[in-house]
Design an enzyme around this catalytic site. Structure first.
Site, PDB file in Angstrom:
ATOM      1  N   ASN A   9     -51.623  18.560 -80.801  1.00 53.62           N
ATOM      2  CA  ASN A   9     -50.893  17.729 -81.764  1.00 53.62           C
ATOM      3  C   ASN A   9     -51.004  16.274 -81.306  1.00 53.62           C
ATOM      4  O   ASN A   9     -50.350  15.875 -80.352  1.00 53.62           O
ATOM      5  CB  ASN A   9     -49.424  18.180 -81.814  1.00 53.62           C
ATOM      6  N   LYS A  11     -50.046  13.678 -82.765  1.00 54.84           N
ATOM      7  CA  LYS A  11     -48.911  12.847 -83.225  1.00 54.84           C
ATOM      8  C   LYS A  11     -49.428  11.520 -83.781  1.00 54.84           C
ATOM      9  O   LYS A  11     -50.523  11.488 -84.347  1.00 54.84           O
ATOM     10  CB  LYS A  11     -47.897  12.673 -82.084  1.00 54.84           C
ATOM     11  N   HIS A  93     -41.494  20.489 -87.036  1.00 57.45           N
ATOM     12  CA  HIS A  93     -41.568  19.921 -85.683  1.00 57.45           C
ATOM     13  C   HIS A  93     -40.255  19.189 -85.399  1.00 57.45           C
ATOM     14  O   HIS A  93     -39.690  18.545 -86.287  1.00 57.45           O
ATOM     15  CB  HIS A  93     -42.756  18.960 -85.568  1.00 57.45           C
ATOM     16  N   GLU A  95     -39.594  16.512 -83.987  1.00 57.03           N
ATOM     17  CA  GLU A  95     -39.587  15.069 -84.280  1.00 57.03           C
ATOM     18  C   GLU A  95     -39.360  14.828 -85.767  1.00 57.03           C
ATOM     19  O   GLU A  95     -38.703  13.866 -86.157  1.00 57.03           O
ATOM     20  CB  GLU A  95     -40.903  14.436 -83.781  1.00 57.03           C
ATOM     21  N   GLU A 165     -40.607  25.240 -79.194  1.00 60.66           N
ATOM     22  CA  GLU A 165     -40.703  23.924 -78.560  1.00 60.66           C
ATOM     23  C   GLU A 165     -39.290  23.411 -78.262  1.00 60.66           C
ATOM     24  O   GLU A 165     -38.679  22.763 -79.118  1.00 60.66           O
ATOM     25  CB  GLU A 165     -41.401  22.931 -79.490  1.00 60.66           C
ATOM     26  N   GLY A 171     -42.378  15.896 -74.255  1.00 57.67           N
ATOM     27  CA  GLY A 171     -42.674  14.539 -73.786  1.00 57.67           C
ATOM     28  C   GLY A 171     -41.858  14.108 -72.580  1.00 57.67           C
ATOM     29  O   GLY A 171     -41.806  12.938 -72.235  1.00 57.67           O
ATOM     30  N   SER A 206     -44.418  19.577 -72.905  1.00 57.49           N
ATOM     31  CA  SER A 206     -44.975  19.143 -71.622  1.00 57.49           C
ATOM     32  C   SER A 206     -45.975  20.132 -71.031  1.00 57.49           C
ATOM     33  O   SER A 206     -46.030  20.322 -69.813  1.00 57.49           O
ATOM     34  CB  SER A 206     -43.842  18.840 -70.615  1.00 57.49           C
TER      35      SER A 206
END
Ligand code: 13P
Length: 251
Positions: A9, A11, A93, A95, A165, A171, A206
């Site tokens: 991904n 992003k 996701h 985010e 996730e 991250g 991560s």
């Protein structure tokens, strides 16, 4: 058997130039006996599709509209993603959920739009740090999964890809332990019922060359969804090679 699936991904990163370099750098994954997909930003999808054509690398998108078509400025429809060759699309996701207000209901509509366009949804679920600390991990995951099943049905959910996730691991360098991931995946698979044996369950948060092998060693980790490390060709290649070591899981 569940074929390992590694998804990069990207992003909101890259440029026309860097995307080309990255694809050149990961071309070798085509020789591995696993499935590999990349999720470029929308504007690069068509270009990436042309570059990976015939390579075996699959095209995926990072999100899609909950609507079919029409006056929705800035949105991208599932049919458009199918039109440029996407086989997968991420939905839900964290985010998107946290930064762009995507609710369970909206994610369920997106899930259905993806299926309607003939694209396999990669449903992302996961708890944040406060929820984990409060012991509410499973409650959150169950809610997120049930919201999709309520609209699409459990069978459809079982035919998608599900990526666990945990928000606190994205991250941050703080990966969930292999045991934590396996414990979640087993519950997800049980929840899916008889159709769940074939469902590919991924982990994301991560993931790196350093931790991928022990993740793939878990019986219910069928692949990974890689963020930051997917932007480094060498590291992404290394993760893909480790996925081969994790081998196909029987069901
Ligand atoms: P990182 O691998 O950068 O933690 O991102 C994970 C992720 O969000 C993949 O979708």
């Amino acid at each position: 058997m569940r074929k390992p699936l590694v998804i990069g991904n990207w992003k909101m990163n890259g440029s026309q130039r860097s995307v080309g370099q990255l694809l050149d750098g990961i071309a070798g994954v085509a020789n591995l006996d696993i499935e590999v997909a990349v999720c470029p930003p929308f504007v690069y999808l068509a270009e990436v599709a042309a570059r990976i054509s015939g390579s075996g690398i699959r095209l995926a998108a990072q999100t899609l509209s909950e609507h079919e078509s029409g006056a929705y400025t800035g949105e991208v429809a599932g049919s458009m993603l199918a039109d440029v060759g996407c086989q997968y699309v991420l939905v839900g996701h964290s985010e998107r959920r946290r930064l762009f207000g995507e609710t369970d209901v909206r994610v369920a509509r997106q899930f259905e739009r993806a299926r309607g366009a003939g694209i396999t949804p990669v449903l992302c679920v996961g708890e944040d740090a406060a929820e984990r600390n409060a012991g509410a991990t499973w409650q959150v995951l169950h809610r997120q999964l049930e919201a999709i099943a309520d609209v699409a049905g459990w069978e459809a959910l079982g035919k998608s890809v599900i990526a666990y996730e945990p928000v606190w691991a994205i991250g941050t360098g703080a990966t969930a332990s292999p045991a934590q991931v396996q414990a979640v995946q087993v519950r997800v698979r049980n929840l899916l019922g008889s159709g769940g044996g074939a469902t590919r369950l991924l982990y994301g948060g991560s993931v790196s060359e350093a931790n991928a092998a022990e993740l793939f060693a878990q019986p219910d980790v069928d692949g990974v969804l890689v963020g930051g490390a997917s932007l480094q060709a060498e590291e992404f290649m290394a993760i893909c090679r480790l996925a081969v070591g994790g081998s196909w899981k029987p069901w």
